[in-house]
Design an enzyme around this catalytic site. Structure first.
Site, PDB file in Angstrom:
ATOM      1  N   VAL A   1       0.828  -1.205   0.000  1.00 47.92           N
ATOM      2  CA  VAL A   1       0.000   0.000   0.000  1.00 47.92           C
ATOM      3  C   VAL A   1       0.863   1.256   0.000  1.00 47.92           C
ATOM      4  O   VAL A   1       0.557   2.253  -0.667  1.00 47.92           O
ATOM      5  CB  VAL A   1      -0.952  -0.003   1.222  1.00 47.92           C
ATOM      6  CG1 VAL A   1      -1.698   1.321   1.330  1.00 47.92           C
ATOM      7  CG2 VAL A   1      -1.935  -1.159   1.112  1.00 47.92           C
ATOM      8  N   ALA A   2       1.978   1.207   0.744  1.00 48.57           N
ATOM      9  CA  ALA A   2       2.858   2.383   0.821  1.00 48.57           C
ATOM     10  C   ALA A   2       3.531   2.686  -0.505  1.00 48.57           C
ATOM     11  O   ALA A   2       3.884   3.823  -0.796  1.00 48.57           O
ATOM     12  CB  ALA A   2       3.912   2.174   1.908  1.00 48.57           C
TER      13      ALA A   2
ATOM     14  N   GLU B   1      -1.444   6.077  -5.785  1.00 48.35           N
ATOM     15  CA  GLU B   1      -2.789   5.887  -6.342  1.00 48.35           C
ATOM     16  C   GLU B   1      -3.207   6.994  -7.300  1.00 48.35           C
ATOM     17  O   GLU B   1      -3.912   6.753  -8.277  1.00 48.35           O
ATOM     18  CB  GLU B   1      -3.827   5.789  -5.205  1.00 48.35           C
ATOM     19  CG  GLU B   1      -3.775   4.493  -4.417  1.00 48.35           C
ATOM     20  CD  GLU B   1      -2.822   4.573  -3.234  1.00 48.35           C
ATOM     21  OE1 GLU B   1      -2.084   5.575  -3.150  1.00 48.35           O
ATOM     22  OE2 GLU B   1      -2.808   3.650  -2.415  1.00 48.35           O
TER      23      GLU B   1
ATOM     24  N   ASP C   1       5.587  28.183 -42.883  1.00 49.14           N
ATOM     25  CA  ASP C   1       5.244  28.945 -44.086  1.00 49.14           C
ATOM     26  C   ASP C   1       5.573  30.408 -43.854  1.00 49.14           C
ATOM     27  O   ASP C   1       5.807  30.831 -42.718  1.00 49.14           O
ATOM     28  CB  ASP C   1       3.748  28.823 -44.393  1.00 49.14           C
ATOM     29  CG  ASP C   1       3.408  27.501 -45.056  1.00 49.14           C
ATOM     30  OD1 ASP C   1       4.268  26.962 -45.749  1.00 49.14           O
ATOM     31  OD2 ASP C   1       2.277  27.021 -44.866  1.00 49.14           O
TER      32      ASP C   1
ATOM     33  N   ASP D   1      -1.144  24.770 -45.181  1.00 50.84           N
ATOM     34  CA  ASP D   1      -2.538  25.171 -45.341  1.00 50.84           C
ATOM     35  C   ASP D   1      -3.207  24.557 -46.559  1.00 50.84           C
ATOM     36  O   ASP D   1      -4.420  24.535 -46.651  1.00 50.84           O
ATOM     37  CB  ASP D   1      -2.658  26.696 -45.420  1.00 50.84           C
ATOM     38  CG  ASP D   1      -1.783  27.295 -46.519  1.00 50.84           C
ATOM     39  OD1 ASP D   1      -1.225  26.520 -47.323  1.00 50.84           O
ATOM     40  OD2 ASP D   1      -1.657  28.528 -46.567  1.00 50.84           O
TER      41      ASP D   1
ATOM     42  N   ASP E   1      -0.325  19.871 -48.756  1.00 56.04           N
ATOM     43  CA  ASP E   1       0.533  19.874 -47.563  1.00 56.04           C
ATOM     44  C   ASP E   1       0.220  18.716 -46.626  1.00 56.04           C
ATOM     45  O   ASP E   1       0.963  18.460 -45.670  1.00 56.04           O
ATOM     46  CB  ASP E   1       0.370  21.184 -46.784  1.00 56.04           C
ATOM     47  CG  ASP E   1       0.987  22.367 -47.509  1.00 56.04           C
ATOM     48  OD1 ASP E   1       1.946  22.148 -48.270  1.00 56.04           O
ATOM     49  OD2 ASP E   1       0.508  23.499 -47.317  1.00 56.04           O
TER      50      ASP E   1
ATOM     51  N   GLU F   1       6.771   6.461   4.129  1.00 57.73           N
ATOM     52  CA  GLU F   1       5.750   5.449   4.381  1.00 57.73           C
ATOM     53  C   GLU F   1       6.345   4.053   4.471  1.00 57.73           C
ATOM     54  O   GLU F   1       5.837   3.196   5.205  1.00 57.73           O
ATOM     55  CB  GLU F   1       4.682   5.496   3.286  1.00 57.73           C
ATOM     56  CG  GLU F   1       3.805   6.753   3.333  1.00 57.73           C
ATOM     57  CD  GLU F   1       2.825   6.831   2.177  1.00 57.73           C
ATOM     58  OE1 GLU F   1       2.852   5.909   1.334  1.00 57.73           O
ATOM     59  OE2 GLU F   1       2.046   7.785   2.113  1.00 57.73           O
TER      60      GLU F   1
ATOM     61  N   THR G   1      -4.853  13.333   1.880  1.00 58.76           N
ATOM     62  CA  THR G   1      -4.068  14.566   1.981  1.00 58.76           C
ATOM     63  C   THR G   1      -3.209  14.828   0.752  1.00 58.76           C
ATOM     64  O   THR G   1      -2.836  15.967   0.497  1.00 58.76           O
ATOM     65  CB  THR G   1      -3.158  14.510   3.221  1.00 58.76           C
ATOM     66  OG1 THR G   1      -2.201  13.448   3.066  1.00 58.76           O
ATOM     67  CG2 THR G   1      -3.976  14.259   4.478  1.00 58.76           C
TER      68      THR G   1
END
Length: 936
Positions: free
Chosen positions: A294-295, A299, A341, A644, A648, A713, A743
């Site tokens: 878990v440490a 997550e 261009d 454009d 192209d 942790e 937290t």
């Protein structure tokens, strides 16, 4: 009565049974209740309410379920599933339920963020709706293609994407129908060339939604829109494509798998070691394994990355850069070369004719806008320019609007010629019904021609690049309206005018004409036959001023280590003048002509592009653009390419970031590009690169922040394991979950919106091979920030225990020491929260000091910190939560010890960054000295 009958609403709910698009044109128009001049605007609105909008409707499926399932089975979630299973085995059902809740909450959060990100990309279509040119109320106008209805008459020309299924009424076009038929070669579509016995898709007088006009121009009546089109039928049978991870997401998933393997490996290895070597019970060993897993699980990592990329997309959209793929945001940040261009990108695309050259005189059109009285040759030139074009100036009285200026539409160059014609006393209006043949502008040939019926004779009108037109001229117009043979002296005089004007950054066009004879004798002539033995009428010089913001954007590119290459179809001297005027090529500029580029082998082109000097490729073809992009990528560059035109599209697809013009670009270019510039502005590209760098930096910042908390942790569990349980567990698994999900999350999200760090655009682009997570970054997160936090947290835990009467090895599960142990674990929990605040402040910058960044420049982070403080206070003071998380309210003196922790964590990192900056400054100062000594 006739008009009313033509405008009678029709039920288009089921047109298939009542409408045959291959029937005669007159009958089709009657069935559609339309005319060759289209329908009225009011009738179109009525039909729109009946048929619905002209768009494909996405089939609703199980996409959301699959997306949610994907969040439940990614490597980090699988790791937590293992922890939940171990909790069940160790007879801790409450813990198993808590871990499953964490998995579910994290999956839902990630799913919501992914959907928001996807919607942010899809919503960009609203910024750039596909446009269609239609005849409404007998007048050509441009509308949102979603508003097309059956019965509308559309105008299809080169570069357009066909917006609905339609039958040709006039003209002929070549259509790229590969999206429907798979045939790569364009097919010719013309009026009444269809065969009613062939399948609809193969009819040669029909055009279909989703196909592209390669060349030509035609009008066509719409007979099907939306899901009733052939493309709509295919869409109805198709399933929506699956989710594709971005390169950044793939990198993070690889890191997640590595974390999973390490955590499971250590946990599995500890089971026999803990029970045999350390003397722990099997339950205690399982608890250690669960805590370690878990440490180690960050997550919030994947949803935070997705959110950061989505935020980047929105920021770019607000700045006029519409990114069509969320993964492109990270690529933008590493762009090392921009191939741009000139016209409309570096310049304003507002052409004005400044001078006209003929063999008799030079006419200056600058200064006053008053009409002038030119000689007959200039009038011939202006007349030819009006006929050889597609732009339109519609006077106010003809347009039916209350204005003194009227309306205008078309290419800026052609509009400039029409305005100049008006000043010269030439009517800037042509009768398109008298146009016999139209050879559209070809980027490879750099010219266009029309054959028009003037009186009883067919006359060729040609305009284009001076060198291309001059090469096809054998005669020249003179003052009395007659012509004579074109001499070497005439060519020399024209070349001198070309060189002089091009050096001033002006765009040049040559205009020529030729009388062919009776109209019936020219119907089968080819372009090559038409564009020869022309009579040169003269030259027109135009100015397209640079955009005022471009020089600053160019300077920002240079300081950011981005190389600029101009790829343009303009004259070499014109392109050089504009490029140098905006600061491109500050250390010298090379100009390579189109013929020279085409003659180069791939190896020679690679050699010319090697290095950091800036180049202008003049008179370049679309094929040259593609080769340039490919060559730059071969040398390891990340290439952004602007374009454009329809031609192209291959280069835009080849480039890492294809950039299409939103205003002047064709539908084909916008579809092929990764990013579309709403304002066609080069400065917007630089802004997008800066935003891409910022997003990439922010991803690294919150990865540092999240990874830094793994160490404090994990270390408490290691202390517990190494001492064989003599030091009690400094942190419970539920408290770890409170940190990782409660937290930590909001500050991490806030770091994803961190403002750009000082010096962001003063550093070179990152290499293509650089990973988002590297060794120095992990050393900083796990070693420096995490290590300092772990020492401080363990110190708080042991201090709280010893002051409460605990001795090494004492049992804390019963008696007065149990409350002391709860206070100690609470202090560990609060210590990690306090260190998170310092880590968040340190993670805001990778090299600058916090003073440069500013303490309050990210208010979202301050709110996130405030939330985690309140959340932690609730966890340790509310009785039901105290029972769940195993907390107890500490003494005041213990809480006071938390105050310096954020400063200590941030301060250690600040000192290290200061030393790194000092070393870099020393190395930079030594470099010039070394060069000076070498020169002496």
């Amino acid at each position: 009565m006739t008009e009313a009958s033509a405008e009678t609403p029709v039920d288009y709910g089921d047109t298939d049974s009542a409408l045959d698009p291959q029937e005669s044109l007159d009958r089709l128009l009657r069935d559609l209740r339309s005319t060759r001049e289209g329908i009225s605007g009011r009738e179109a609105q009525r039909r729109l309410r009946l048929t619905g909008t002209n768009e494909l409707v996405r089939r609703k499926g199980q996409g959301w379920a699959r997306a949610l399932l994907r969040q439940l089975v990614h490597p980090l979630a699988l790791l937590l599933w293992v922890a939940a299973a171990l909790a069940v085995v160790s007879h801790a059902p409450q813990l198993a339920v808590a871990i499953v809740v964490v998995i579910a909450l994290n999956a839902v959060f990630a799913f919501v963020q992914e959907r928001h990100a996807e919607q942010a990309v899809e919503a960009l279509a609203a910024y750039l709706p596909q446009r269609a040119r239609v005849l409404r109320d007998g007048t050509g106008t441009e509308i949102d293609a979603r508003e097309l209805v059956p019965g509308d008459v559309i105008i299809v020309s080169e570069g357009d994407r066909v917006s609905a299924d339609a039958r040709l009424l006039s003209g002929s076009v070549e259509i790229d129908a590969s999206t429907l038929t798979g045939e790569s070669a364009p097919v010719r579509v013309a009026v009444d060339t269809g065969d009613s016995h062939v399948p609809l898709i193969h009819a040669r007088d029909l055009v279909f939604s989703g196909t592209t006009c390669v060349t030509g121009e035609a009008t066509a009546v719409v007979f099907a829109t939306g899901m009733q089109t052939e493309l709509g039928r295919i869409a109805a049978l198709s399933q929506r494509g699956g989710h594709q991870d971005s390169p950044l997401e793939r990198q993070v998933k690889r890191i997640a798998r590595l974390i999973a393997l390490v955590a499971v490996g250590i946990g599995t290895a500890f089971l026999p070691l803990g029970t045999i070597a350390a003397g722990l019970s099997l339950v205690d060993s399982l608890n250690f394994t669960i805590g370690l897993i878990v440490a180690n699980v960050p997550e919030g990592l994947l949803p935070t990355i997705t959110l950061a990329l989505a935020v980047g997309v929105r920021v770019l959209a607000r700045n006029g850069a519409l990114v069509k793929r969320i993964s492109a945001v990270e690529t933008l940040g590493s762009t090392s070369v921009i191939c741009t261009d000139k016209t409309g990108t570096l310049t304003q695309n507002r052409m004005t004719v400044t001078e006209i050259w003929t063999t008799n005189s030079t006419v200056d059109l600058t200064g006053s806008s008053e009409p002038i009285t030119p000689d007959l040759t200039v009038k011939r030139l202006m007349t030819a320019a009006v006929w050889c074009g597609n732009a339109e100036l519609t006077p106010a009285e003809r347009a039916g609007i209350d204005s003194t200026e009227g309306t205008e539409s078309g290419d800026p160059t052609e509009l400039a010629l029409l305005h100049a014609a008006e000043r010269c006393g030439v009517e800037a209006h042509r009768d398109d019904a008298r146009r016999l043949t139209h050879f559209h502008f070809d980027p490879a040939l750099r010219r266009m021609s029309t054959v028009d019926l003037l009186g009883t004779a067919a006359v060729v009108h040609t305009k284009g690049a001076p060198e291309e037109v001059l090469a096809r001229c054998t005669r020249i117009a003179v003052a009395d309206g007659a012509d004579r043979a074109l001499t070497i002296e005439d060519r020399t005089a024209a070349d001198a005018a070309i060189i002089e004007w091009a050096a001033e950054g002006r765009r040049l066009l040559a205009v020529a004409e030729r009388t062919l004879g009776p109209a019936d004798a020219v119907s089968n002539l080819t372009r090559t036959q038409v564009e020869q033995q022309l009579t040169l009428l003269g030259l027109a010089a135009m100015i397209d001023p640079p955009r005022p913001e471009v020089p600053d954007a160019v300077a920002r590119c240079h300081t950011a280590g981005i190389r600029l290459i101009v790829v343009t179809g303009d004259h070499a001297l014109t392109a050089r003048g504009i490029a140098e005027g905006v600061g491109i090529g500050r250390a010298g500029l090379r100009v390579i002509g189109g013929d020279e580029t085409d003659a180069m082998t791939d190896a020679q082109l690679d050699a010319n592009l090697t290095g950091n000097d800036e180049i202008v490729f003049a008179r370049s073809s679309p094929e040259a653009k593609l080769r340039i992009a490919d060559a730059l990528q071969e040398t390891g560059h990340i290439v952004a390419m602007t374009g454009d035109g329809a031609n192209d599209a291959p280069a835009l697809r080849q480039a890492d970031i294809g950039v299409a013009m939103g205003r002047s670009g064709t539908d084909v270019a916008r579809e092929a590009a990764t990013m579309v510039l709403v304002d066609d502005n080069f400065a917007t590209i630089v802004t997008a690169v800066e935003a891409g760098r910022r997003v990439y930096d922010n991803v690294r910042k919150f990865i540092v922040y999240i990874f830094a908390h793994a160490t404090p942790e994990v270390v408490p569990f290691l202390a517990y394991a190494v001492t064989g349980g003599a030091i009690p567990l400094p942190l419970t698994i539920m408290q770890i979950l409170a940190v990782d999900l409660g937290t930590e999350t909001l500050p991490a999200l806030a770091l994803g919106r961190e403002p750009a760090e000082p010096g962001l655009m003063q550093r070179p682009p990152r290499p293509r091979s650089q990973s988002v997570i590297d060794g120095p970054m992990l050393l900083r997160a796990w070693g420096l920030l995490g290590g300092v936090s772990a020492v401080l947290v363990m110190g708080l835990f042991l201090l709280t225990l010893t002051t409460g009467g605990w001795a090494f090895g004492a049992d804390t599960s019963i008696g007065p020491l149990h409350h002391t142990w709860q206070q100690a674990t609470t202090m560990t929990f609060l210590g990690i929260v306090a260190c998170q605040i310092g880590t968040a402040m340190a993670a805001r910058t990778s090299s600058s000091s916090l003073a440069e960044v500013g303490l309050t420049t990210n208010p979202l982070l301050l709110w996130g910190i405030a939330f985690e403080v309140v959340f932690a206070a609730v966890v340790i003071t509310v009785p039901p939560l105290q029972d769940i998380f195993g907390t107890a309210v500490p003494e005041l003196w213990q809480l006071a010890l938390l105050i310096p922790l954020p400063v200590l964590v941030w301060g250690c990192d600040e000192v290290v960054r200061w030393r790194i900056r000092a070393r870099r400054g020393t190395s930079r100062s030594r470099e010039p000295s070394r060069r000076t000594s070498e020169n002496h």
